[in-house]
Design a protein around this motif. Sequence first.
Motif, mmCIF file in Angstrom:
data_model
loop_
_atom_site.group_PDB
_atom_site.id
_atom_site.type_symbol
_atom_site.label_atom_id
_atom_site.label_comp_id
_atom_site.label_asym_id
_atom_site.label_seq_id
_atom_site.Cartn_x
_atom_site.Cartn_y
_atom_site.Cartn_z
ATOM 1 N N ALA A 33 56.350 -88.774 49.682
ATOM 2 C CA ALA A 33 56.798 -87.251 50.078
ATOM 3 C C ALA A 33 56.374 -86.573 48.861
ATOM 4 C CB ALA A 33 58.375 -87.359 49.826
ATOM 5 N N MET A 34 56.251 -84.933 49.313
ATOM 6 C CA MET A 34 55.392 -83.454 48.721
ATOM 7 C C MET A 34 56.766 -82.217 49.137
ATOM 8 S SD MET A 34 51.470 -84.535 49.557
ATOM 9 C CE MET A 34 51.024 -83.260 48.076
ATOM 10 N N GLY A 35 56.736 -81.491 47.970
ATOM 11 C CA GLY A 35 57.691 -80.941 48.053
ATOM 12 C C GLY A 35 57.273 -79.820 47.075
ATOM 13 N N TRP A 36 58.484 -78.563 46.561
ATOM 14 C CA TRP A 36 58.334 -78.043 46.015
ATOM 15 C C TRP A 36 59.779 -77.784 44.788
ATOM 16 C CZ3 TRP A 36 54.288 -77.625 49.721
ATOM 17 C CH2 TRP A 36 53.441 -77.012 48.846
ATOM 18 N N TYR A 37 60.056 -77.390 43.776
ATOM 19 C CA TYR A 37 60.848 -77.630 42.957
ATOM 20 C C TYR A 37 60.866 -75.498 42.563
ATOM 21 C CZ TYR A 37 63.815 -81.528 42.839
ATOM 22 O OH TYR A 37 64.381 -83.137 43.043
ATOM 23 N N ARG A 38 61.771 -75.259 42.535
ATOM 24 C CA ARG A 38 61.537 -73.686 41.308
ATOM 25 C C ARG A 38 62.351 -73.573 40.338
ATOM 26 N NH1 ARG A 38 63.385 -69.339 46.013
ATOM 27 N NH2 ARG A 38 65.319 -69.855 45.862
ATOM 28 N N GLN A 39 62.331 -72.463 39.367
ATOM 29 C CA GLN A 39 62.862 -72.951 38.099
ATOM 30 C C GLN A 39 62.137 -71.208 37.361
ATOM 31 O OE1 GLN A 39 62.527 -75.696 34.856
ATOM 32 N NE2 GLN A 39 64.535 -74.868 34.309
ATOM 33 N N ALA A 40 63.672 -70.957 38.057
ATOM 34 C CA ALA A 40 64.007 -68.945 37.205
ATOM 35 C C ALA A 40 64.112 -69.108 35.114
ATOM 36 C CB ALA A 40 64.866 -67.922 38.162
ATOM 37 N N PRO A 41 63.776 -68.850 34.948
ATOM 38 C CA PRO A 41 64.278 -68.328 33.171
ATOM 39 C C PRO A 41 66.107 -68.360 33.561
ATOM 40 C CG PRO A 41 62.309 -66.297 33.731
ATOM 41 C CD PRO A 41 62.860 -67.003 34.905
ATOM 42 N N GLY A 42 66.412 -69.087 33.009
ATOM 43 C CA GLY A 42 67.972 -69.737 32.265
ATOM 44 C C GLY A 42 68.137 -69.971 33.129
ATOM 45 N N SER A 43 67.705 -70.629 34.561
ATOM 46 C CA SER A 43 68.545 -71.547 35.556
ATOM 47 C C SER A 43 67.685 -72.790 35.499
ATOM 48 C CB SER A 43 68.338 -70.794 36.814
ATOM 49 O OG SER A 43 69.244 -69.102 36.543
ATOM 50 N N GLU A 44 68.824 -73.401 36.271
ATOM 51 C CA GLU A 44 68.513 -74.330 36.348
ATOM 52 C C GLU A 44 67.059 -75.068 37.360
ATOM 53 O OE1 GLU A 44 72.881 -76.921 35.110
ATOM 54 O OE2 GLU A 44 72.045 -77.430 37.544
ATOM 55 N N ARG A 45 66.238 -76.473 37.723
ATOM 56 C CA ARG A 45 65.440 -76.253 38.063
ATOM 57 C C ARG A 45 65.905 -76.711 39.833
ATOM 58 N NH1 ARG A 45 60.566 -80.500 36.810
ATOM 59 N NH2 ARG A 45 60.046 -78.452 35.312
ATOM 60 N N GLU A 46 65.808 -76.654 40.894
ATOM 61 C CA GLU A 46 66.070 -76.520 42.157
ATOM 62 C C GLU A 46 65.164 -76.388 43.088
ATOM 63 O OE1 GLU A 46 67.833 -72.718 45.736
ATOM 64 O OE2 GLU A 46 66.746 -72.273 43.952
ATOM 65 N N LEU A 47 65.757 -77.802 43.859
ATOM 66 C CA LEU A 47 64.841 -78.356 44.783
ATOM 67 C C LEU A 47 64.793 -77.279 45.633
ATOM 68 C CD1 LEU A 47 62.589 -80.289 46.237
ATOM 69 C CD2 LEU A 47 65.495 -81.149 47.166
ATOM 70 N N VAL A 48 64.007 -77.197 46.232
ATOM 71 C CA VAL A 48 62.897 -76.173 47.298
ATOM 72 C C VAL A 48 62.966 -76.166 48.913
ATOM 73 C CG1 VAL A 48 61.915 -74.253 47.920
ATOM 74 C CG2 VAL A 48 61.794 -73.888 45.476
ATOM 75 N N ALA A 49 61.676 -77.085 48.547
ATOM 76 C CA ALA A 49 61.644 -78.239 49.975
ATOM 77 C C ALA A 49 60.909 -79.354 49.521
ATOM 78 C CB ALA A 49 61.352 -76.911 50.500
ATOM 79 N N VAL A 50 60.606 -80.093 50.942
ATOM 80 C CA VAL A 50 60.053 -81.274 51.199
ATOM 81 C C VAL A 50 59.836 -81.716 52.204
ATOM 82 C CG1 VAL A 50 62.355 -83.495 50.597
ATOM 83 C CG2 VAL A 50 60.431 -83.764 49.697
ATOM 84 N N ILE A 51 59.072 -83.054 52.486
ATOM 85 C CA ILE A 51 59.007 -83.176 53.268
ATOM 86 C C ILE A 51 57.670 -84.660 53.370
ATOM 87 C CG2 ILE A 51 55.839 -82.187 53.479
ATOM 88 C CD1 ILE A 51 56.204 -81.635 55.924
ATOM 89 N N SER A 52 58.305 -85.262 54.112
ATOM 90 C CA SER A 52 58.111 -87.061 54.039
ATOM 91 C C SER A 52 56.780 -87.375 54.533
ATOM 92 C CB SER A 52 59.121 -87.865 55.169
ATOM 93 O OG SER A 52 59.065 -87.558 55.770
ATOM 94 N N SER A 53 55.665 -87.791 54.088
ATOM 95 C CA SER A 53 54.492 -88.858 54.493
ATOM 96 C C SER A 53 54.825 -89.433 56.039
ATOM 97 C CB SER A 53 54.279 -89.621 53.674
ATOM 98 O OG SER A 53 53.537 -89.120 52.644
ATOM 99 N N GLY A 54 54.275 -89.700 56.582
ATOM 100 C CA GLY A 54 54.395 -90.356 57.760
ATOM 101 C C GLY A 54 53.976 -89.544 58.943
ATOM 102 N N VAL A 55 54.054 -90.029 60.008
ATOM 103 C CA VAL A 55 54.164 -89.366 61.408
ATOM 104 C C VAL A 55 54.745 -87.871 61.541
ATOM 105 C CG1 VAL A 55 53.149 -89.452 63.879
ATOM 106 C CG2 VAL A 55 52.952 -91.206 62.417
ATOM 107 N N ILE A 56 56.103 -87.666 61.299
ATOM 108 C CA ILE A 56 56.887 -87.335 62.004
ATOM 109 C C ILE A 56 56.603 -85.962 61.291
ATOM 110 C CG2 ILE A 56 59.418 -86.609 62.456
ATOM 111 C CD1 ILE A 56 59.499 -89.400 63.151
ATOM 112 N N GLY A 57 57.401 -86.155 59.111
ATOM 113 C CA GLY A 57 56.843 -85.377 58.816
ATOM 114 C C GLY A 57 58.649 -84.888 58.738
#
Length: 118
Positions: A33-57
Motif C-alpha cells: 500500500a502507499m499513501g500520505w500522512y500530514r503533519q502541521a506544526p504542533g499537531s500529531e501526524r494524521e493519516l490522509v489517504a492510503v491506496i492498496s496495491s493490486g487490481v482493485i486498489g
Amino acid sequence: QVQLVESGGGLVQSGGSLRLSCAASGRIFSISAMGWYRQAPGSERELVAVISSGVIGHTVYADSVKGRFTISRDNAKNTAYLQMNSLKPEDTAVYLCFADGFRGSRSWGPGTQVTISS
C-alpha cells in the motif's frame, strides 16, 4: 528497500488545487500500500489517504479530506498521486508519502510542504 520521491507541493489560495506525486523505486514488488500522512506544526501526524496495491486498489481517507482529496496510482510508473481540491488553510502541513511492505515494513518520503493561504 523502497525509495520514495515526492513532488507537487507548494503555496495556493484557499479553494485551490494541488496534486502530489510519490514515485517509488527499489523493491517495488514488495509494496502492499502507499499513501500520505500530514503533519502541521504542533499537531500529531494524521493519516490522509492510503491506496492498496493490486487490481482493485482499495482506498481509505481521513474524514477531514473525504470528498475533496482523491488518491490514485499508476502501476506502470510505480507512482501514487494525491489530488487535493477545495483546499482549506487547515490543510497546511508537511505531507509525507509512505509505502508499506507486505512484511510490515514502512518506507517514507522526505515530505513536501503544502501551504494554503486564506
